[in-house]
Design a protein around this motif. Structure first.
Motif, PDB file in Angstrom:
ATOM      1  N   ARG A  11       0.869  15.696  17.938  1.00  0.00           N
ATOM      2  CA  ARG A  11       1.755  15.816  18.702  1.00  0.00           C
ATOM      3  C   ARG A  11       2.779  16.467  18.039  1.00  0.00           C
ATOM      4  O   ARG A  11       3.133  16.853  17.363  1.00  0.00           O
ATOM      5  CB  ARG A  11       2.030  14.509  19.619  1.00  0.00           C
ATOM      6  N   ILE A  12       3.356  17.648  19.867  1.00  0.00           N
ATOM      7  CA  ILE A  12       4.530  17.816  18.950  1.00  0.00           C
ATOM      8  C   ILE A  12       5.544  17.984  19.715  1.00  0.00           C
ATOM      9  O   ILE A  12       5.685  17.267  21.060  1.00  0.00           O
ATOM     10  CB  ILE A  12       4.415  19.863  19.616  1.00  0.00           C
ATOM     11  N   GLN A  13       6.409  17.235  18.706  1.00  0.00           N
ATOM     12  CA  GLN A  13       7.866  16.572  19.510  1.00  0.00           C
ATOM     13  C   GLN A  13       8.789  17.350  18.887  1.00  0.00           C
ATOM     14  O   GLN A  13       9.219  18.500  18.111  1.00  0.00           O
ATOM     15  CB  GLN A  13       8.299  14.943  18.211  1.00  0.00           C
ATOM     16  N   HIS A  14       9.947  17.122  20.199  1.00  0.00           N
ATOM     17  CA  HIS A  14      11.320  17.760  19.873  1.00  0.00           C
ATOM     18  C   HIS A  14      12.441  16.632  19.228  1.00  0.00           C
ATOM     19  O   HIS A  14      12.999  15.543  20.086  1.00  0.00           O
ATOM     20  CB  HIS A  14      11.761  17.929  21.323  1.00  0.00           C
ATOM     21  N   PHE A  15      13.595  17.326  18.738  1.00  0.00           N
ATOM     22  CA  PHE A  15      14.958  16.628  17.799  1.00  0.00           C
ATOM     23  C   PHE A  15      15.736  17.113  17.122  1.00  0.00           C
ATOM     24  O   PHE A  15      15.790  18.134  17.908  1.00  0.00           O
ATOM     25  CB  PHE A  15      13.775  16.183  16.675  1.00  0.00           C
ATOM     26  N   TYR A  16      17.164  16.396  17.542  1.00  0.00           N
ATOM     27  CA  TYR A  16      18.248  16.849  16.961  1.00  0.00           C
ATOM     28  C   TYR A  16      19.196  16.038  15.885  1.00  0.00           C
ATOM     29  O   TYR A  16      18.883  15.161  15.887  1.00  0.00           O
ATOM     30  CB  TYR A  16      18.794  16.720  19.265  1.00  0.00           C
ATOM     31  N   ASN A  17      18.787  17.301  15.366  1.00  0.00           N
ATOM     32  CA  ASN A  17      19.370  16.566  14.649  1.00  0.00           C
ATOM     33  C   ASN A  17      21.383  16.149  14.291  1.00  0.00           C
ATOM     34  O   ASN A  17      22.305  16.808  14.606  1.00  0.00           O
ATOM     35  CB  ASN A  17      19.927  17.573  12.586  1.00  0.00           C
ATOM     36  N   VAL A  18      21.612  15.241  13.785  1.00  0.00           N
ATOM     37  CA  VAL A  18      22.520  14.102  13.724  1.00  0.00           C
ATOM     38  C   VAL A  18      23.162  13.716  12.970  1.00  0.00           C
ATOM     39  O   VAL A  18      22.939  12.508  12.417  1.00  0.00           O
ATOM     40  CB  VAL A  18      22.818  12.778  15.160  1.00  0.00           C
ATOM     41  N   GLY A  19      23.757  14.954  11.336  1.00  0.00           N
ATOM     42  CA  GLY A  19      23.859  14.445  10.740  1.00  0.00           C
ATOM     43  C   GLY A  19      22.459  14.869   9.753  1.00  0.00           C
ATOM     44  O   GLY A  19      22.145  15.639  10.086  1.00  0.00           O
ATOM     45  N   GLN A  20      22.955  13.847   9.085  1.00  0.00           N
ATOM     46  CA  GLN A  20      20.530  14.007   8.165  1.00  0.00           C
ATOM     47  C   GLN A  20      20.221  12.721   8.961  1.00  0.00           C
ATOM     48  O   GLN A  20      19.040  12.595   8.267  1.00  0.00           O
ATOM     49  CB  GLN A  20      22.076  12.989   6.374  1.00  0.00           C
ATOM     50  N   TRP A  21      20.675  12.797  10.188  1.00  0.00           N
ATOM     51  CA  TRP A  21      19.209  11.905  10.935  1.00  0.00           C
ATOM     52  C   TRP A  21      18.902  12.538  12.268  1.00  0.00           C
ATOM     53  O   TRP A  21      19.095  13.308  12.879  1.00  0.00           O
ATOM     54  CB  TRP A  21      19.917  10.486  11.297  1.00  0.00           C
ATOM     55  N   ALA A  22      17.746  12.313  12.440  1.00  0.00           N
ATOM     56  CA  ALA A  22      16.576  13.424  13.518  1.00  0.00           C
ATOM     57  C   ALA A  22      16.475  11.962  14.490  1.00  0.00           C
ATOM     58  O   ALA A  22      16.289  11.476  14.033  1.00  0.00           O
ATOM     59  CB  ALA A  22      15.184  14.146  13.232  1.00  0.00           C
ATOM     60  N   LYS A  23      17.459  12.471  15.506  1.00  0.00           N
ATOM     61  CA  LYS A  23      16.502  11.864  17.126  1.00  0.00           C
ATOM     62  C   LYS A  23      16.072  12.744  17.712  1.00  0.00           C
ATOM     63  O   LYS A  23      16.608  13.798  18.694  1.00  0.00           O
ATOM     64  CB  LYS A  23      17.961  11.756  17.764  1.00  0.00           C
ATOM     65  N   GLU A  24      15.236  11.509  18.321  1.00  0.00           N
ATOM     66  CA  GLU A  24      14.015  12.648  19.617  1.00  0.00           C
ATOM     67  C   GLU A  24      14.649  12.430  20.257  1.00  0.00           C
ATOM     68  O   GLU A  24      15.453  11.498  21.083  1.00  0.00           O
ATOM     69  CB  GLU A  24      12.799  11.510  18.869  1.00  0.00           C
ATOM     70  N   ILE A  25      14.401  13.667  20.849  1.00  0.00           N
ATOM     71  CA  ILE A  25      14.588  14.363  22.888  1.00  0.00           C
ATOM     72  C   ILE A  25      13.621  14.072  23.013  1.00  0.00           C
ATOM     73  O   ILE A  25      12.384  14.800  23.073  1.00  0.00           O
ATOM     74  CB  ILE A  25      15.608  15.517  22.945  1.00  0.00           C
ATOM     75  N   GLN A  26      14.054  13.497  24.618  1.00  0.00           N
ATOM     76  CA  GLN A  26      12.309  13.730  25.545  1.00  0.00           C
ATOM     77  C   GLN A  26      12.623  14.807  26.437  1.00  0.00           C
ATOM     78  O   GLN A  26      11.078  15.318  26.315  1.00  0.00           O
ATOM     79  CB  GLN A  26      12.840  12.638  26.479  1.00  0.00           C
ATOM     80  N   ARG A  27      13.143  15.739  26.462  1.00  0.00           N
ATOM     81  CA  ARG A  27      13.197  16.712  27.210  1.00  0.00           C
ATOM     82  C   ARG A  27      12.891  18.107  26.293  1.00  0.00           C
ATOM     83  O   ARG A  27      13.011  18.376  25.098  1.00  0.00           O
ATOM     84  CB  ARG A  27      14.364  17.390  27.387  1.00  0.00           C
ATOM     85  N   ASN A  28      11.113  18.127  26.110  1.00  0.00           N
ATOM     86  CA  ASN A  28      10.680  19.232  25.054  1.00  0.00           C
ATOM     87  C   ASN A  28      10.481  20.532  25.803  1.00  0.00           C
ATOM     88  O   ASN A  28       9.431  20.371  26.524  1.00  0.00           O
ATOM     89  CB  ASN A  28       9.684  18.153  25.084  1.00  0.00           C
ATOM     90  N   PRO A  29      10.567  21.424  25.174  1.00  0.00           N
ATOM     91  CA  PRO A  29      10.594  22.595  25.717  1.00  0.00           C
ATOM     92  C   PRO A  29       8.775  22.814  25.190  1.00  0.00           C
ATOM     93  O   PRO A  29       9.229  23.919  25.388  1.00  0.00           O
ATOM     94  CB  PRO A  29      11.314  23.431  24.957  1.00  0.00           C
ATOM     95  N   ALA A  30       7.825  22.261  24.105  1.00  0.00           N
ATOM     96  CA  ALA A  30       6.994  22.716  24.190  1.00  0.00           C
ATOM     97  C   ALA A  30       5.899  23.467  25.033  1.00  0.00           C
ATOM     98  O   ALA A  30       5.615  22.447  25.550  1.00  0.00           O
ATOM     99  CB  ALA A  30       6.865  22.138  22.789  1.00  0.00           C
ATOM    100  N   ARG A  31       4.947  24.173  25.026  1.00  0.00           N
ATOM    101  CA  ARG A  31       3.808  24.094  25.957  1.00  0.00           C
ATOM    102  C   ARG A  31       2.532  25.005  25.637  1.00  0.00           C
ATOM    103  O   ARG A  31       2.441  24.930  24.310  1.00  0.00           O
ATOM    104  CB  ARG A  31       4.441  24.663  27.529  1.00  0.00           C
ATOM    105  N   ASP A  32       1.845  23.892  26.073  1.00  0.00           N
ATOM    106  CA  ASP A  32       0.295  25.064  25.328  1.00  0.00           C
ATOM    107  C   ASP A  32      -0.086  24.431  23.827  1.00  0.00           C
ATOM    108  O   ASP A  32      -0.064  25.307  22.849  1.00  0.00           O
ATOM    109  CB  ASP A  32       0.659  26.511  25.334  1.00  0.00           C
ATOM    110  N   GLU A  33       0.455  23.128  23.551  1.00  0.00           N
ATOM    111  CA  GLU A  33       0.291  22.593  22.159  1.00  0.00           C
ATOM    112  C   GLU A  33      -0.779  22.387  22.064  1.00  0.00           C
ATOM    113  O   GLU A  33      -2.065  21.818  22.750  1.00  0.00           O
ATOM    114  CB  GLU A  33       1.025  21.156  22.255  1.00  0.00           C
ATOM    115  N   GLU A  34      -1.016  22.508  20.735  1.00  0.00           N
ATOM    116  CA  GLU A  34      -2.591  22.200  19.984  1.00  0.00           C
ATOM    117  C   GLU A  34      -2.015  21.958  18.189  1.00  0.00           C
ATOM    118  O   GLU A  34      -0.890  22.494  17.642  1.00  0.00           O
ATOM    119  CB  GLU A  34      -3.395  22.947  20.662  1.00  0.00           C
ATOM    120  N   GLY A  35      -2.809  20.998  17.547  1.00  0.00           N
ATOM    121  CA  GLY A  35      -2.716  20.408  16.339  1.00  0.00           C
ATOM    122  C   GLY A  35      -3.671  20.079  16.136  1.00  0.00           C
ATOM    123  O   GLY A  35      -4.463  19.834  16.760  1.00  0.00           O
ATOM    124  N   ILE A  36      -4.380  19.842  14.613  1.00  0.00           N
ATOM    125  CA  ILE A  36      -5.063  19.507  13.784  1.00  0.00           C
ATOM    126  C   ILE A  36      -4.520  18.719  12.768  1.00  0.00           C
ATOM    127  O   ILE A  36      -4.144  19.246  11.977  1.00  0.00           O
ATOM    128  CB  ILE A  36      -6.092  20.725  13.317  1.00  0.00           C
TER     129      ILE A  36
END
Length: 289
Positions: free
Chosen positions: A167-192
């Motif tokens: 899954r493609i997820q969107h995060f925002y680094n707060v210092g050394q910690w990555a916070k997931e952001i619900q607003r995800n600009p990704a589209r046409d996603e595929e992964g394996i």
């Protein structure tokens, strides 16, 4: 006025109705006029039956053939199946530096399937297509930063969850910690996930409405490269203490093929190490005084 009891009257009406029903067929069969009329029209009614019979027969044949062709086969009764899913297209490294920009981290000459970390980007209309791959069973990510340090960074990550999906997820680094952001600009996603590697492909708009957590890619940014394990589909700390970063800001309009040796190969490529090797070789060849 004469009044009759209601029950005997209904009883009489019921009897009359039964008599009419019984008399109807008898009267009709006993009527000479009706018999003669039926005998006189027998030829026309017979011709109608002859004309209708082929129609009934042909309709039954058609229905039977249609049923056999549509529903029956040697294997039995076929059921509709889901359309085939296109396999994940392999990342082409031959296009690096030509039609897309690439970053490779690992062994010299590595590809998207053998590098410790691989990233490519290219413009497609109003979008940028990214391809990421890393030697991990958890997650691989790229961050867009105004400097080379974590903190205040827009991050796109491809995460391998417990169900085998990427899954493609969107995060925002707060210092050394990555916070997931619900607003995800990704589209046409595929992964394996294959051969202990997480590989993904997605598009992201070049220009986005002003947002602290999503940067405009038409501007140049430092790229942060990271990968690491995941626990129940959630990312954890990256594999190495100091993940590689781009040496300078990256423009999506300039396609380069940049290789960065991993730590295992940096020792032998540093200038000091090369100088030491040359001095040691010269010493051995000349011998001791």
């Amino acid at each position: 006025m004469l009044q009759l009891p209601l029950l005997p009257l209904l009883h009489c009406l019921g009897c009359s109705a039964w008599l009419l029903l019984l008399a109807g067929p008898i009267a009709s069969s006993a009527s000479p006029a009706d018999d003669s009329a039926r005998r006189g029209d027998s030829s026309s009614s017979g011709s109608d039956e002859v004309q209708r019979q082929p129609h009934d027969s042909s309709y039954g044949t058609f229905a039977s053939e249609f049923y056999d062709l549509r529903y029956l086969s040697e294997e039995g009764y076929p059921f509709p199946t889901a359309p085939p899913v296109d396999p994940f297209a392999k990342i082409k490294v031959d296009d690096c530096g030509k039609t897309k920009g690439c970053f490779r981290y690992g062994k010299p000459g590595c590809t998207a399937e053998t590098c410790d970390y691989f990233l490519s980007y290219r413009m497609i209309g109003a979008d940028v297509e990214f391809e990421l791959s890393a030697d991990t069973d958890g997650w691989v990510a790229v961050g867009f930063s105004s400097d080379k340090k974590m903190g205040g960074d827009d991050v796109m990550a491809c995460v391998h969850d417990d169900n085998g999906r990427v899954r493609i997820q969107h995060f925002y680094n707060v210092g050394q910690w990555a916070k997931e952001i619900q607003r995800n600009p990704a589209r046409d996603e595929e992964g394996i996930f294959e051969n202990n590697r997480v590989t993904c492909r997605f598009k992201r708009p070049v220009n986005v409405p002003r947002d602290e957590t999503i940067v405009d890619l038409h501007l140049s940014w430092y790229y942060l490269f990271a990968w690491g394990p995941a626990i129940q589909g959630s990312i954890t700390r990256h594999d190495i203490d100091s993940p590689p970063t781009s040496e300078r800001v990256v423009s999506i309009y300039k396609y380069e093929d940049i290789f960065m040796p991993s730590a295992a190969y940096q020792t032998f490529s540093s200038p000091f190490c090369l100088l030491l090797i040359v001095a040691l070789t010269f010493y051995l060849l000349m011998g001791t005084p």
